[in-house]
Structure formats: structure tokens, C-alpha cells
Design an enzyme around this catalytic site. Structure first.
Site, PDB file in Angstrom:
ATOM      1  N   SER A  37       2.401  -6.353   7.112  1.00 32.16           N
ATOM      2  CA  SER A  37       1.113  -6.608   7.441  1.00 32.16           C
ATOM      3  C   SER A  37       0.273  -7.131   6.088  1.00 32.16           C
ATOM      4  O   SER A  37      -0.504  -8.210   6.346  1.00 32.16           O
ATOM      5  CB  SER A  37       0.450  -5.054   7.370  1.00 32.16           C
ATOM      6  OG  SER A  37       0.887  -4.334   8.605  1.00 32.16           O
ATOM      7  N   GLY A  93       4.591  -4.233   4.307  1.00 25.07           N
ATOM      8  CA  GLY A  93       4.888  -5.635   3.816  1.00 25.07           C
ATOM      9  C   GLY A  93       4.456  -6.691   4.814  1.00 25.07           C
ATOM     10  O   GLY A  93       4.073  -7.594   4.464  1.00 25.07           O
ATOM     11  N   ASP A 112      -2.740  -2.050   9.858  1.00 27.43           N
ATOM     12  CA  ASP A 112      -2.531  -2.133   8.318  1.00 27.43           C
ATOM     13  C   ASP A 112      -3.047  -3.273   7.790  1.00 27.43           C
ATOM     14  O   ASP A 112      -2.977  -3.489   6.742  1.00 27.43           O
ATOM     15  CB  ASP A 112      -1.241  -1.952   7.858  1.00 27.43           C
ATOM     16  CG  ASP A 112      -0.770  -0.191   8.116  1.00 27.43           C
ATOM     17  OD1 ASP A 112      -1.674   0.629   8.671  1.00 27.43           O
ATOM     18  OD2 ASP A 112       0.349   0.026   7.940  1.00 27.43           O
ATOM     19  N   LYS A 147       0.888  -1.211  -0.165  1.00 26.62           N
ATOM     20  CA  LYS A 147       0.025  -0.017  -0.004  1.00 26.62           C
ATOM     21  C   LYS A 147       0.866   1.294   0.068  1.00 26.62           C
ATOM     22  O   LYS A 147       1.857   1.246   0.378  1.00 26.62           O
ATOM     23  CB  LYS A 147      -0.930   0.135   1.061  1.00 26.62           C
ATOM     24  CG  LYS A 147      -0.232  -0.004   2.635  1.00 26.62           C
ATOM     25  CD  LYS A 147       0.343   1.453   3.467  1.00 26.62           C
ATOM     26  CE  LYS A 147       0.870   1.279   4.417  1.00 26.62           C
ATOM     27  NZ  LYS A 147       1.744   2.467   4.768  1.00 26.62           N
TER      28      LYS A 147
END
Ligand code: ATP
Length: 305
Positions: free
Chosen positions: A110, A108, A143, A11
Site C-alpha cells: 500500500s 508495504g 490501507d 504503518k
């Protein structure tokens, strides 16, 4: 039992509004998450005991040596939590293939946790638990629910209460990764310190209307102008070289530039796929990045492949 592989996106935060420090040490956030086509893969296989292995995806320069392979690994923690909830033994081998930078501000770890939740739920034939995965995800980290959901969403609270955001079309991104990570708690700590030194009241963060309009219209130029990250001054303070990386991307024609989450990855928005290719090539030649990676967004969240 056949192995299950899940692909899960990184993200970038299109808006990261950080409210005042709360008594519990957290901040209220307005966090506009946007999933991009840079993916980790998590494969779950039957095993005699819980075990995790990590490798870099082909061509990905990721610091896999910084990823724990013991009980601290977020994917393994996710598998254990799911097993406990299902009342089964957490006997699974998780093979993580990483393309998302480690400690890079692209969530990453998460992503891997979300991937492990979905892969193990499928491996253990526990489809009945699928509706509960977002809640389990939030127990692992704020996250993680977004990595399950994907696309674009506003996260309120600590970032975990998600509402999907309407978008049109595809946005074209270039990411510049950096050597070494930045610790997310250290960046929040620096943000608090900078704010205290300035002595001003911290306003309550609100979702940006300009950002929502740009996303709904699929207007990349308006999106570029509306990108904000309240953690950016702190990330730049802790890693002064990020200032140069951001300036270089803008000078090379990026229509938006910001630190991704808590950094040190920087994100640059391009006007078209061709513009992204040119920008990526030009940025790569300057040597300001460890690696320059192109990705598009939004993309779906964790998906069985
Ligand atoms: P965020 O954007 O959510 O703040 P990040 O992208 O900056 O996160 P991560 O890559 O998620 O950072 O990793 C942060 C730390 O978590 C790493 O330094 C590592 O020690 C630990 N970690 C645990 N499990 C994993 C995993 N599967 N992949 C990466 N890091 C992991």
C-alpha cells in the site's frame, strides 16, 4: 522530465478492532494507523512503457522475490489508475527500493501504491489531481489512503475513511520481522473461524478512549497498555512461533507488544530511544526474529524527496 522520488512510511496498527463479518465479505473496522520511520522509496522516471523494478534498501532483509513486477504490482496499478484518470499513457518506470517487510502486516504494498500516485502526479506535472489522490488511493486498497496521509489516524469503514488523531511527542518502536509472510485474507478468514467456533456475538468495534488519551498525552506506558489487535489470535494460530516472539519482547522489558496488522511482524514499544536500542539489541540476540528494526512514530505520509 526529471525523475521524482517519493519516500513513504510503513504503518503499525495501534488498535485494530474487527467487527462482525458483513454480507459483502468485508468487516467494519476501527483501525488506528500510526506511520513509523521505516520507509520504502518509489522513483518515477519517463519510459516507453509501464515497467517496475524492485530492490532491497541497504541493510534491509526484505523478500523482494515475493513482490510481483508485472501488472499485479500495487505501485504499477496505482500509476495505471492515475494515468487513466488523467487521460495520459501510463508510460513510466517505477523503481521501488524496499525497507518495509513484504506481506509483513506493515502495509508495504500500500505504501508503494501511495508513493507511485504522488511520484507520477509530479512526474506528469498534474498537480491539479493532488486533492483527488486519497480517493484514487482508496480504489487501490483500504490501507493506501493512510500511506498518503501519515502521522496517526483512525480509519473507519474498511479502514479508508480517515480522521487524524492528536498525538504528542514521539514513540519509540522495535519491530521484529519474520521469515515468510502471512496472507491478509487468510488471517481474516482464521479470525472468522475462531470467532464462529467460540460462538459468541462479535461486538461492534469502538475507538479506545484509553488509547486516544495516551496518544494525546504522549504517554508511552499508557499507550503500551492500550495497544490491541483483534487479528492477533488468528495470526498467532496461523504462525504459533509469534507467541514466543511476543513473550520474549515482553520479558526483555517492552512496555507494549502486539502483532502488527495481520502479521507476522511484531511490534514492541519502548519507553525512550535508549530503551529501544537496548531492546532491539537484546531481541536481536535471541534469534526469534529474521531482522530487528528500530523506528519512531508518528512520521508524515508520502513525501517527495
Ligand atoms: P497489509 O498490512 O496492508 O495487510 P502487508 O504488509 O501484509 O499488507 P504487503 O507487503 O503490502 O503486505 O504485500 C502483500 C502482497 O501484495 C505481497 O505478497 C505481494 O504479492 C503483493 N504486492 C503487490 N505489489 C506489491 C509491492 N509493491 N510491494 C509488496 N507487495 C506487493
Amino acid at each position: 522530465m526529471t525523475p521524482v522520488t517519493v519516500r513513504v512510511p510503513a504503518k503499525v496498527n495501534l488498535q485494530l478492532g474487527v467487527g462482525p463479518l458483513r454480507d459483502d465479505g468485508y468487516h467494519d473496522l476501527v483501525n488506528v494507523f500510526h506511520a513509523v520511520s521505516l520507509f520504502d522509496e518509489v522513483t518515477a522516471l519517463p519510459a516507453d512503457e509501464p515497467v517496475v523494478t524492485v530492490e532491497a534498501a541497504p541493510d534491509a532483509q526484505v523478500a523482494i522475490e515475493d513482490v510481483p513486477v508485472d501488472g499485479d504490482n500495487l505501485a504499477l496499478r496505482a500509476a495505471r489508475l492515475l494515468a487513466e484518470r488523467l487521460g495520459v499513457e501510463p508510460n513510466v518506470e517505477l523503481r521501488i527500493r524496499k525497507a518495509i517487510p513484504v506481506a509483513g502486516g506493515m502495509a508495504g504494498g500500500s505504501a508503494d501504491a501511495a508513493g507511485a500516485l504522488l511520484a507520477c502526479a509530479r512526474l506528469w506535472k498534474a498537480d491539479r489531481i493532488l486533492p483527488a489522490l486519497p480517493e484514487l488511493a482508496a480504489e487501490i486498497g483500504s490501507d493506501v489512503p493512510f500511506a498518503l496521509l501519515g502521522d496517526t489516524a483512525i480509519g473507519l469503514g474498511r479502514g479508508e475513511r480517515l480522521t487524524p488523531v492528536e498525538t504528542s511527542g514521539t514513540f519509540h518502536w522495535v519491530f521484529a520481522t519474520a521469515d515468510g509472510g502471512l496472507s491478509t485474507p487468510a488471517v481474516y478468514g482464521e479470525c472468522d473461524r475462531l470467532r464462529e467456533a467460540q460462538g459468541e456475538d462479535v461486538p461492534w468495534p469502538r475507538p479506545s478512549e484509553a488509547l486516544m488519551k495516551a496518544l494525546a498525552a504522549g504517554d508511552a506506558h499508557a499507550l503500551g497498555a492500550a495497544l490491541t489487535n483483534d487479528l492477533q489470535p488468528a495470526a498467532v494460530m496461523l504462525r504459533p512461533s509469534l507467541r514466543r516472539t511476543l513473550d520474549t519482547g515482553r520479558e526483555l522489558g517492552a512496555i507494549g507488544a502486539l502483532v502488527s496488522g495481520s502479521g507476522p511482524t511484531t511490534a514492541f514499544l519502548a519507553a525512550s530511544p535508549e530503551h529501544a536500542a537496548d531492546l532491539a539489541a537484546a531481541l536481536g540476540q535471541t534469534g526469534v526474529a529474521r531482522q530487528v528494526v528500530r523506528a519512531d512514530g508518528p512520521v508524515p505520509g508520502a513525501t517527495v524527496v
